[in-house]
Motif scaffolding. Sequence first.
Motif, mmCIF file in Angstrom:
data_model
loop_
_atom_site.group_PDB
_atom_site.id
_atom_site.type_symbol
_atom_site.label_atom_id
_atom_site.label_comp_id
_atom_site.label_asym_id
_atom_site.label_seq_id
_atom_site.Cartn_x
_atom_site.Cartn_y
_atom_site.Cartn_z
ATOM 1 N N LEU A 229 -3.128 -7.662 15.635
ATOM 2 C CA LEU A 229 -3.087 -6.641 14.597
ATOM 3 C C LEU A 229 -2.013 -5.614 14.916
ATOM 4 O O LEU A 229 -1.999 -5.035 16.011
ATOM 5 N N GLU A 230 -1.120 -5.372 13.963
ATOM 6 C CA GLU A 230 -0.098 -4.358 14.173
ATOM 7 C C GLU A 230 -0.730 -2.967 14.090
ATOM 8 O O GLU A 230 -1.785 -2.790 13.462
ATOM 9 N N PRO A 231 -0.129 -1.962 14.727
ATOM 10 C CA PRO A 231 -0.687 -0.604 14.673
ATOM 11 C C PRO A 231 -0.892 -0.136 13.241
ATOM 12 O O PRO A 231 -0.079 -0.402 12.356
ATOM 13 N N GLY A 232 -1.999 0.548 13.021
ATOM 14 C CA GLY A 232 -2.330 1.073 11.699
ATOM 15 C C GLY A 232 -3.216 0.169 10.864
ATOM 16 O O GLY A 232 -3.725 0.593 9.817
ATOM 17 N N THR A 233 -3.438 -1.070 11.315
ATOM 18 C CA THR A 233 -4.197 -2.022 10.507
ATOM 19 C C THR A 233 -5.656 -1.613 10.348
ATOM 20 O O THR A 233 -6.200 -1.631 9.234
ATOM 21 N N LEU A 234 -6.311 -1.244 11.434
ATOM 22 C CA LEU A 234 -7.726 -0.873 11.345
ATOM 23 C C LEU A 234 -7.929 0.340 10.447
ATOM 24 O O LEU A 234 -8.862 0.377 9.636
ATOM 25 N N SER A 235 -7.077 1.324 10.592
ATOM 26 C CA SER A 235 -7.199 2.529 9.777
ATOM 27 C C SER A 235 -7.048 2.204 8.295
ATOM 28 O O SER A 235 -7.818 2.696 7.451
ATOM 29 N N ARG A 236 -6.080 1.351 7.957
ATOM 30 C CA ARG A 236 -5.872 0.980 6.548
ATOM 31 C C ARG A 236 -7.078 0.207 6.001
ATOM 32 O O ARG A 236 -7.520 0.441 4.867
ATOM 33 N N LEU A 237 -7.609 -0.721 6.781
ATOM 34 C CA LEU A 237 -8.768 -1.487 6.334
ATOM 35 C C LEU A 237 -9.998 -0.598 6.143
ATOM 36 O O LEU A 237 -10.738 -0.753 5.158
ATOM 37 N N MET A 238 -10.215 0.322 7.062
ATOM 38 C CA MET A 238 -11.361 1.216 6.925
ATOM 39 C C MET A 238 -11.203 2.116 5.704
ATOM 40 O O MET A 238 -12.173 2.363 4.970
ATOM 41 N N THR A 239 -9.997 2.601 5.470
ATOM 42 C CA THR A 239 -9.747 3.419 4.275
ATOM 43 C C THR A 239 -10.029 2.618 3.016
ATOM 44 O O THR A 239 -10.659 3.108 2.068
ATOM 45 N N ALA A 240 -9.575 1.373 2.990
ATOM 46 C CA ALA A 240 -9.794 0.523 1.822
ATOM 47 C C ALA A 240 -11.280 0.279 1.593
ATOM 48 O O ALA A 240 -11.767 0.354 0.450
ATOM 49 N N LEU A 241 -12.030 -0.027 2.652
ATOM 50 C CA LEU A 241 -13.457 -0.288 2.500
ATOM 51 C C LEU A 241 -14.174 0.949 1.976
ATOM 52 O O LEU A 241 -15.037 0.861 1.091
ATOM 53 N N ASP A 242 -13.817 2.118 2.496
ATOM 54 C CA ASP A 242 -14.445 3.368 2.059
ATOM 55 C C ASP A 242 -14.126 3.668 0.596
ATOM 56 O O ASP A 242 -15.005 4.051 -0.180
ATOM 57 N N GLU A 243 -12.867 3.502 0.215
ATOM 58 C CA GLU A 243 -12.458 3.859 -1.150
ATOM 59 C C GLU A 243 -12.923 2.847 -2.185
ATOM 60 O O GLU A 243 -13.269 3.222 -3.311
ATOM 61 N N LEU A 244 -12.939 1.585 -1.827
ATOM 62 C CA LEU A 244 -13.322 0.552 -2.788
ATOM 63 C C LEU A 244 -14.834 0.404 -2.916
ATOM 64 O O LEU A 244 -15.335 -0.009 -3.956
ATOM 65 N N GLY A 245 -15.560 0.680 -1.838
ATOM 66 C CA GLY A 245 -17.016 0.633 -1.892
ATOM 67 C C GLY A 245 -17.604 -0.746 -2.098
ATOM 68 O O GLY A 245 -18.743 -0.882 -2.565
ATOM 69 N N CYS A 246 -16.863 -1.787 -1.746
ATOM 70 C CA CYS A 246 -17.333 -3.157 -1.952
ATOM 71 C C CYS A 246 -17.937 -3.711 -0.661
ATOM 72 O O CYS A 246 -18.100 -2.992 0.329
ATOM 73 N N GLY A 247 -18.248 -5.010 -0.672
ATOM 74 C CA GLY A 247 -18.910 -5.607 0.486
ATOM 75 C C GLY A 247 -17.994 -5.908 1.640
ATOM 76 O O GLY A 247 -18.404 -5.832 2.799
ATOM 77 N N PHE A 248 -16.742 -6.275 1.338
ATOM 78 C CA PHE A 248 -15.784 -6.534 2.412
ATOM 79 C C PHE A 248 -14.365 -6.366 1.909
ATOM 80 O O PHE A 248 -14.083 -6.449 0.709
#
Length: 290
Positions: free
Chosen positions: A117-136
Motif C-alpha cells: 500500500l502506498e502512503p495515504g491509502t489507509l486514510s483515503r479508504l477510511m475517509t471513503a467508508l465514513d463518507e459513503l456509509g456503506c458496507g465496504f
Amino acid sequence: MTRPLDPGTPGQFRQCRRLDVLIPTRNRPAELAVTLSGLAAQEGVPGFGVVVSDQSDGEPAYAHPAAATMVRALRHRGHPVLLTRRLPRRGLAEHRCYLLAQSAADAVLCLDDDVWLEPGTLSRLMTALDELGCGFVGNAVHGLSYADDVRPETHQHYEEWAGRPVPERIMPGTPEWHRASIHPAANLLHVTEKLNLPPGQWRAYKVSWIGGCVLYDRTKLVESGGFDFWERLPDRHQGEDVAAQLAVLERHGGAGVLPSGAYHLESPTTVTERDVEAWEVVLSESTAEV
C-alpha cells in the motif's frame, strides 16, 4: 542476531479502536515483509492494529528477520500487532473467519499478504467508508508489469456512484457481474490516468467484488454473515472474499475507490488447490432458500 519476537496475546489485542488490518499468510516471508512495510508507512489513521495469521509449512513468515523488523517498526510507531498461527489449515474462508474474530475494531481491512500500500491509502479508504456509509470500500490491486498493456474494452465497466452506494443483489450473468473486468492487470490504473484527478480527490465506483484490499464496516460484515459459511465448504476452495462481499453488497452496498494505492506483488499463489468457488456454493444456497 535478532532477539525473539513477542507474538502478543489476543486478549491484549482485541480492543475497541478505529481500524484493524487482517492479514492471512502462508509461505511468503518476503512478500509479508513488503506488505507490512507498506502499513508501517501509513499516516492519518493513528493507532490502527494489525493481525497476522500464519499457515506456513515451516516456521511462520513473520519470524523472518525482514518481516520481524517491520512488525517491530509498526509497534514502535504505536500500532498493536498480534501474531498468530492457525493450523491445521481448513480453507481460506475459515482463516478469514478466524482473523475477523480477533478484532473488535469499528472497521477491518482484509489485506492479502502480497499487496503493498502506498502512503495515504489507509486514510483515503477510511475517509471513503465514513463518507459513503456503506458496507465496504476497496482498492483493486494494480499489476505494474501490465502498465503498458492498455485494454480500453474493459473501461466501459467503470461507473461512478453519483451519491451514497445503495444495496445491490449481484448475480452471475448480469451486466453488473462483469464490473470486475475493470480490475485485472493495470486496467484501473489506466482509467485513473484518464480521469486526471487533482491531488487529494477520489471517486467511488460500482463493483461486483474486489480482491486483495477491502475495508469493511465490521458490524455490517458480521451482520451479513461474515465468513461463517466456511463450515459449509470443502477445504479446497477459493472465492471466499467474493461470497462475503456479495452478501454485504445485498444488505448495505459497497464501492471501489479510485485512485487505488494497492499494488500486487505478482508472486505465485500459495493456494494451488481450488476445487470449489465459495461464492457459487453460497449463492446456490441463497437461491434455494428463495
